[in-house]
Design a protein around this motif. Structure first.
Motif, PDB file in Angstrom:
ATOM      1  N   TYR A  87       1.172  -0.956  -0.031  1.00 48.16           N
ATOM      2  CA  TYR A  87      -0.581  -0.302  -0.272  1.00 48.16           C
ATOM      3  C   TYR A  87       0.924   1.105  -0.112  1.00 48.16           C
ATOM      4  CZ  TYR A  87      -3.206  -3.778   1.496  1.00 48.16           C
ATOM      5  OH  TYR A  87      -4.092  -4.780   1.075  1.00 48.16           O
ATOM      6  N   TRP A  88       2.152   1.132   1.054  1.00 48.03           N
ATOM      7  CA  TRP A  88       3.200   2.285   0.725  1.00 48.03           C
ATOM      8  C   TRP A  88       3.503   2.278  -0.631  1.00 48.03           C
ATOM      9  CZ3 TRP A  88       3.150   5.935   4.159  1.00 48.03           C
ATOM     10  CH2 TRP A  88       2.679   5.834   5.599  1.00 48.03           C
ATOM     11  N   ALA A  89       3.805   1.131  -1.353  1.00 42.34           N
ATOM     12  CA  ALA A  89       4.318   1.204  -2.725  1.00 42.34           C
ATOM     13  C   ALA A  89       3.358   2.292  -3.812  1.00 42.34           C
ATOM     14  CB  ALA A  89       5.178  -0.041  -3.056  1.00 42.34           C
ATOM     15  N   VAL A  90       2.000   1.863  -3.324  1.00 46.89           N
ATOM     16  CA  VAL A  90       1.349   2.232  -4.148  1.00 46.89           C
ATOM     17  C   VAL A  90       0.637   3.587  -4.840  1.00 46.89           C
ATOM     18  CG1 VAL A  90      -1.522   2.090  -4.866  1.00 46.89           C
ATOM     19  CG2 VAL A  90       0.206   0.017  -4.673  1.00 46.89           C
ATOM     20  N   MET A  91       0.879   4.013  -2.987  1.00 52.59           N
ATOM     21  CA  MET A  91       0.427   5.120  -2.781  1.00 52.59           C
ATOM     22  C   MET A  91       2.370   6.576  -3.520  1.00 52.59           C
ATOM     23  SD  MET A  91      -2.477   7.017  -1.205  1.00 52.59           S
ATOM     24  CE  MET A  91      -3.294   5.871  -2.425  1.00 52.59           C
ATOM     25  N   ALA A  92       3.519   5.791  -3.472  1.00 48.67           N
ATOM     26  CA  ALA A  92       4.309   6.408  -3.282  1.00 48.67           C
ATOM     27  C   ALA A  92       4.673   6.316  -5.440  1.00 48.67           C
ATOM     28  CB  ALA A  92       5.699   5.678  -2.832  1.00 48.67           C
ATOM     29  N   ALA A  93       4.056   5.507  -5.763  1.00 47.07           N
ATOM     30  CA  ALA A  93       4.686   5.314  -6.989  1.00 47.07           C
ATOM     31  C   ALA A  93       3.248   6.204  -8.306  1.00 47.07           C
ATOM     32  CB  ALA A  93       3.943   3.998  -8.122  1.00 47.07           C
ATOM     33  N   VAL A  94       1.775   6.082  -7.338  1.00 45.76           N
ATOM     34  CA  VAL A  94       1.113   7.607  -8.105  1.00 45.76           C
ATOM     35  C   VAL A  94       1.545   9.036  -7.707  1.00 45.76           C
ATOM     36  CG1 VAL A  94      -0.434   5.914  -8.535  1.00 45.76           C
ATOM     37  CG2 VAL A  94      -1.131   7.133  -6.081  1.00 45.76           C
ATOM     38  N   GLY A  95       3.136   9.181  -7.387  1.00 44.26           N
ATOM     39  CA  GLY A  95       2.620  10.264  -6.367  1.00 44.26           C
ATOM     40  C   GLY A  95       2.238  10.863  -5.158  1.00 44.26           C
ATOM     41  N   GLY A  96       2.024  10.391  -3.890  1.00 44.61           N
ATOM     42  CA  GLY A  96       1.643  10.751  -3.062  1.00 44.61           C
ATOM     43  C   GLY A  96       0.068  10.516  -2.845  1.00 44.61           C
ATOM     44  N   THR A  97      -0.344  11.017  -1.789  1.00 45.03           N
ATOM     45  CA  THR A  97      -2.167  10.464  -1.687  1.00 45.03           C
ATOM     46  C   THR A  97      -2.739  11.832  -2.090  1.00 45.03           C
ATOM     47  OG1 THR A  97      -2.255  11.393   0.629  1.00 45.03           O
ATOM     48  CG2 THR A  97      -1.634   8.513   0.356  1.00 45.03           C
ATOM     49  N   ILE A  98      -2.474  12.685  -2.283  1.00 48.03           N
ATOM     50  CA  ILE A  98      -2.949  13.943  -2.790  1.00 48.03           C
ATOM     51  C   ILE A  98      -3.485  14.188  -3.705  1.00 48.03           C
ATOM     52  CG2 ILE A  98      -3.501  17.098  -2.588  1.00 48.03           C
ATOM     53  CD1 ILE A  98      -3.565  15.749   0.993  1.00 48.03           C
ATOM     54  N   THR A  99      -1.922  13.702  -4.495  1.00 43.96           N
ATOM     55  CA  THR A  99      -3.085  14.076  -6.104  1.00 43.96           C
ATOM     56  C   THR A  99      -3.283  13.391  -6.865  1.00 43.96           C
ATOM     57  OG1 THR A  99      -0.214  13.079  -6.451  1.00 43.96           O
ATOM     58  CG2 THR A  99      -0.212  15.621  -6.418  1.00 43.96           C
ATOM     59  N   ALA A 100      -3.044  12.213  -6.501  1.00 43.43           N
ATOM     60  CA  ALA A 100      -4.391  10.963  -7.055  1.00 43.43           C
ATOM     61  C   ALA A 100      -5.455  11.002  -6.310  1.00 43.43           C
ATOM     62  CB  ALA A 100      -3.796   9.554  -5.834  1.00 43.43           C
ATOM     63  N   LEU A 101      -5.777  11.420  -5.347  1.00 46.17           N
ATOM     64  CA  LEU A 101      -7.442  11.855  -4.907  1.00 46.17           C
ATOM     65  C   LEU A 101      -7.622  12.881  -5.509  1.00 46.17           C
ATOM     66  CD1 LEU A 101      -7.187  10.594  -0.823  1.00 46.17           C
ATOM     67  CD2 LEU A 101      -8.215   9.977  -2.961  1.00 46.17           C
ATOM     68  N   LYS A 102      -6.237  13.772  -5.979  1.00 45.89           N
ATOM     69  CA  LYS A 102      -7.244  15.444  -6.216  1.00 45.89           C
ATOM     70  C   LYS A 102      -7.978  15.029  -8.363  1.00 45.89           C
ATOM     71  CE  LYS A 102      -4.830  19.305  -4.490  1.00 45.89           C
ATOM     72  NZ  LYS A 102      -4.029  19.875  -4.058  1.00 45.89           N
ATOM     73  N   SER A 103      -7.366  14.215  -8.566  1.00 42.33           N
ATOM     74  CA  SER A 103      -6.906  13.518  -9.861  1.00 42.33           C
ATOM     75  C   SER A 103      -8.783  13.180  -9.812  1.00 42.33           C
ATOM     76  CB  SER A 103      -6.064  13.035 -10.116  1.00 42.33           C
ATOM     77  OG  SER A 103      -6.530  11.937 -11.770  1.00 42.33           O
ATOM     78  N   LEU A 104      -8.308  12.046  -8.541  1.00 44.68           N
ATOM     79  CA  LEU A 104     -10.527  10.937  -8.630  1.00 44.68           C
ATOM     80  C   LEU A 104     -11.544  12.339  -8.739  1.00 44.68           C
ATOM     81  CD1 LEU A 104      -9.282   8.057  -7.039  1.00 44.68           C
ATOM     82  CD2 LEU A 104      -9.758   8.435  -9.837  1.00 44.68           C
ATOM     83  N   GLU A 105     -10.927  13.092  -7.906  1.00 45.20           N
ATOM     84  CA  GLU A 105     -12.231  14.155  -7.218  1.00 45.20           C
ATOM     85  C   GLU A 105     -12.386  14.819  -8.701  1.00 45.20           C
ATOM     86  OE1 GLU A 105     -12.537  18.381  -4.767  1.00 45.20           O
ATOM     87  OE2 GLU A 105     -11.190  17.257  -5.315  1.00 45.20           O
ATOM     88  N   GLU A 106     -11.042  15.646  -9.558  1.00 49.23           N
ATOM     89  CA  GLU A 106     -11.862  16.323 -10.692  1.00 49.23           C
ATOM     90  C   GLU A 106     -12.308  16.009 -11.698  1.00 49.23           C
ATOM     91  OE1 GLU A 106      -8.111  17.999 -12.877  1.00 49.23           O
ATOM     92  OE2 GLU A 106      -7.669  18.337 -10.638  1.00 49.23           O
ATOM     93  N   GLY A 107     -12.583  13.962 -11.741  1.00 45.77           N
ATOM     94  CA  GLY A 107     -12.862  13.449 -12.316  1.00 45.77           C
ATOM     95  C   GLY A 107     -14.251  13.047 -11.846  1.00 45.77           C
ATOM     96  N   VAL A 108     -14.659  13.149 -10.571  1.00 48.03           N
ATOM     97  CA  VAL A 108     -16.233  12.808 -10.395  1.00 48.03           C
ATOM     98  C   VAL A 108     -16.700  13.936  -9.939  1.00 48.03           C
ATOM     99  CG1 VAL A 108     -17.293  11.466  -8.404  1.00 48.03           C
ATOM    100  CG2 VAL A 108     -15.396  10.122  -9.394  1.00 48.03           C
ATOM    101  N   PHE A 109     -16.568  14.876  -9.851  1.00 49.14           N
ATOM    102  CA  PHE A 109     -16.906  15.831  -8.892  1.00 49.14           C
ATOM    103  C   PHE A 109     -16.664  17.464  -9.870  1.00 49.14           C
ATOM    104  CE2 PHE A 109     -16.540  14.633  -4.563  1.00 49.14           C
ATOM    105  CZ  PHE A 109     -17.812  13.777  -4.566  1.00 49.14           C
ATOM    106  N   GLY A 110     -15.804  16.975 -11.187  1.00 51.12           N
ATOM    107  CA  GLY A 110     -15.049  18.825 -11.929  1.00 51.12           C
ATOM    108  C   GLY A 110     -16.033  18.010 -13.052  1.00 51.12           C
ATOM    109  N   GLY A 111     -16.380  16.786 -13.917  1.00 47.59           N
ATOM    110  CA  GLY A 111     -17.461  16.419 -14.730  1.00 47.59           C
ATOM    111  C   GLY A 111     -16.263  16.436 -15.895  1.00 47.59           C
ATOM    112  N   ARG A 112     -14.931  15.412 -15.296  1.00 48.60           N
ATOM    113  CA  ARG A 112     -14.603  15.091 -16.379  1.00 48.60           C
ATOM    114  C   ARG A 112     -13.426  13.317 -16.340  1.00 48.60           C
ATOM    115  NH1 ARG A 112      -9.293  19.424 -15.187  1.00 48.60           N
ATOM    116  NH2 ARG A 112      -8.954  18.643 -16.883  1.00 48.60           N
ATOM    117  N   PRO A 113     -14.580  13.275 -17.113  1.00 46.00           N
ATOM    118  CA  PRO A 113     -14.325  11.573 -17.037  1.00 46.00           C
ATOM    119  C   PRO A 113     -12.925  10.953 -17.435  1.00 46.00           C
ATOM    120  CG  PRO A 113     -15.970  12.388 -18.749  1.00 46.00           C
ATOM    121  CD  PRO A 113     -15.567  12.892 -17.723  1.00 46.00           C
ATOM    122  N   GLY A 114     -12.400  12.088 -18.040  1.00 45.33           N
ATOM    123  CA  GLY A 114     -11.002  11.149 -19.112  1.00 45.33           C
ATOM    124  C   GLY A 114      -9.816  11.468 -17.998  1.00 45.33           C
ATOM    125  N   GLU A 115     -10.512  12.231 -16.044  1.00 52.82           N
ATOM    126  CA  GLU A 115      -9.714  12.648 -15.305  1.00 52.82           C
ATOM    127  C   GLU A 115      -9.420  11.421 -14.398  1.00 52.82           C
ATOM    128  OE1 GLU A 115      -6.799  13.924 -14.686  1.00 52.82           O
ATOM    129  OE2 GLU A 115      -6.832  15.133 -16.684  1.00 52.82           O
TER     130      GLU A 115
END
Length: 147
Positions: A87-115
């Motif tokens: 689990y630590w390796a997954v979070m480090a590989a995607v660039g940390g928890t904040i950037t991964a969650l921001k990307s998912l948030e933009e896709g869900v709440f921002g109306g950007r399914p590509g993100e």
């Protein structure tokens, strides 16, 4: 049309202004456009996969060395460590928890399914890399006499 070149253009292989870029050959312009968009998506997926794989495998191997030096049984320690490090390796590989969650948030709440798809693909590649490393280490560490 006269193009004015300053020191920044001489230092950078990828000029920013469109006038200078127009004089570059077509493949170079495509490279510049891809770099502005964030690079090749398959290269990013491969990098995330191998970063997660390498962090899990390397962490477990060095953890096994620490177990040997501390005189604890290395195989059970390494198997436990592989499960914890995934689990630590997954979070480090995607660039940390904040950037991964921001990307998912933009896709869900921002109306950007590509993100959203890009974030899910990166997380999937990271999970696959870390899980595959843990599985490979479990196979390598199993006792061949037990079957």
């Amino acid at each position: 049309m006269h193009v004015q070149v300053n020191e920044t253009h001489l230092l950078s292989p990828f000029p920013d202004d469109a006038e200078t870029a127009a004089y570059l050959p077509l493949p170079r312009r495509r490279v510049m456009a891809r770099q502005r968009r964030g690079g090749c998506p398959l290269a990013r997926l491969a990098a995330v996969f191998f970063i997660a794989y390498g962090m899990t495998a390397g962490g477990v191997l060095f953890g096994g060395l620490a177990a040997v030096l501390s005189r604890t049984p290395p195989v059970p320690f390494m198997l436990r460590l592989a499960e914890d490090l995934k689990y630590w390796a997954v979070m480090a590989a995607v660039g940390g928890t904040i950037t991964a969650l921001k990307s998912l948030e933009e896709g869900v709440f921002g109306g950007r399914p590509g993100e959203l798809l890009k974030g899910l693909a990166l997380l999937g590649a990271a999970f696959l890399g870390a899980a595959l490393a843990a599985q490979h280490l479990a196979w390598a560490l199993r006792d061949p006499t037990r079957g």
